[in-house]
Write an enzyme that holds these catalytic residues in place. Structure first.
Site, PDB file in Angstrom:
ATOM      1  CD  GLU A 157      -3.065  -0.977   2.215  1.00 38.16           C
ATOM      2  OE1 GLU A 157      -2.868  -0.200   3.183  1.00 38.16           O
ATOM      3  OE2 GLU A 157      -4.092  -1.670   2.101  1.00 38.16           O
ATOM      4  CD  GLU A 173      -4.286  -5.408   3.171  1.00 39.29           C
ATOM      5  OE1 GLU A 173      -5.131  -4.576   3.598  1.00 39.29           O
ATOM      6  OE2 GLU A 173      -3.063  -5.300   3.369  1.00 39.29           O
TER       7      GLU A 173
END
Length: 395
Positions: free
Chosen positions: A219, A327
């Site tokens: 991320e 995710e």
């Protein structure tokens, strides 16, 4: 999108017997009182007793019951989506622990951080899962005193290697995940040469294990898409320079969100990504609460999962790229269970099946007992409902 959804809701409220449910919308389930008529080209398909969804297709399907009940469904995989779905090559969970204690370097094992539990791996493997994403902290593996191009901390590397080897000894895949958000020693990572060296060194440690996957960076969010692309490309170049042939996962900026993949600039930048072995997938993440942060157990709607993945799926198809949903997480309630099911269903029924895998956030021995996406066995919050109703049907 909000305007379109509002109009659909209004139409159903005015004439539920005449309204047609759009593709990926809910069309049945225990307690459902809306329309059971799907738009042309889609079929009302039962995913579980609580949720049926309009999925692409033309076969005649009898709408499921909408009566009230209090039982919990454990829908088998054979009833999920449609007969034309393509199962994921990789499906599993994130196994947190080694990245805990952010900012405490090197930290103390058992106090500031831990490694995933072998019993957790055993539990999910027994259920049919074959993928585990293992987050770790770069500053513990390559201490700031010697920099990211320096030698590895032997104790931390040993702990990481031990759990990775345990996972792969079970026949499953372990994804190495530097969980640093493209930040090292409190500074944005900008040097492509240093980052390439880090990944060259790490790949050399694991290149002989065919069940290891290299997840370049978790991320990124403080850098432009173009910078994220350059760093990912450098990592790919470094990994391949070692002779490693395993799957690589590349993540973009803006938290690598699927719903912002195009608007963030990732779509334009990552279209140029090259892997000489053509064995790199674009990893995206997607949560279903109002701001997409995964911090709220309330989902926007029962269809938000498929809606937030739609543009990303199209981008993958148009650019002939593979995708991996690294995710996803949501609350244990009817809307969220339906939304997660819808997300997985949209991925597995997409034309060309660009999505090769997905993993739930998160397992790990140190999550609080009330963590709403927690799936650490035997009593994680997501185990009693989300696991049987929204995850296992897609194995």
């Amino acid at each position: 999108m909000k305007t379109i959804l509002a109009l659909i809701t209004l139409a159903v409220a005015i004439s539920p017997s005449l309204a047609q449910v759009s593709v990926y919308g809910q069309c049945g389930g225990i307690g459902f009182t809306g329309s059971t008529t799907c738009a042309s080209g889609s079929v009302c398909t039962e995913l579980n007793a609580y949720y049926s969804q309009c999925l692409p297709g033309t076969a005649t399907t009898t709408p499921p019951t909408t009566t009230t009940a209090t039982t919990t469904s454990t829908a088998p995989g054979s009833t999920a989506c449609s007969s034309s779905r393509t199962k994921f090559q990789f499906f599993g969970v994130n196994e947190s622990g080694a990245e805990f204690g952010s900012g405490i370097w090197p930290g103390t094992l058992g106090t500031d951080y831990t490694f995933p539990s072998p019993s957790s791996i055993d539990y999910f493997v027994a259920d049919g899962f074959n993928f585990f994403r293992v987050p770790f902290m770069m500053e513990r593996l390559v201490p700031p005193s010697t920099g990211m191009t320096g030698p590895f901390n032997s104790a931390y590397l040993s702990g990481l290697t031990t759990i990775v080897n345990y996972i792969t000894s079970k026949g499953a895949y372990a994804a190495l995940d530097p969980h640093n958000f493209m930040i090292y020693n409190n500074q944005d990572i900008t040097s492509t040469s240093d980052f390439q060296t880090f990944w060259t060194n790490l790949a050399n440690q694991f290149k002989s294990n065919s069940h290891v996957i290299f997840d370049i960076m978790n991320e990124p969010n403080t850098i432009p898409a173009s910078t994220a692309f350059s760093l990912n490309q450098a990592a790919i170049n470094g990994i391949r320079s070692t002779g490693a042939t395993q799957l690589i996962l590349a993540e973009g900026t803006s938290w690598t969100g699927a719903w912002t993949w195009v608007s963030s600039g990732n779509g334009a930048a990552f279209a140029a990504l090259k892997d000489p072995l053509n064995n790199t997938a674009i990893e995206m993440h997607q949560y279903l609460d109002s701001d997409g942060s995964g911090t709220n157990a309330t989902c926007v709607s029962s269809t938000i999962g498929a809606e937030r993945l739609a543009a990303a799926t199209t981008w993958l198809q148009q650019n002939n790229m593979k995708g991996f949903l690294g995710e996803i997480g949501a609350g244990s309630n009817a809307d969220c269970i339906a939304a997660v099911s819808g997300a997985f269903c949209s991925m597995q029924t997409a034309a060309g099946s660009p999505w090769i895998g997905a993993s739930w956030w998160a397992a790990g021995p140190w999550w609080p007992a009330d963590y709403f996406t927690g799936i650490e066995p035997p009593s994680g919050v997501a185990i009693s409902q989300v696991l049987p109703q929204a995850i296992k049907p897609f194995l």
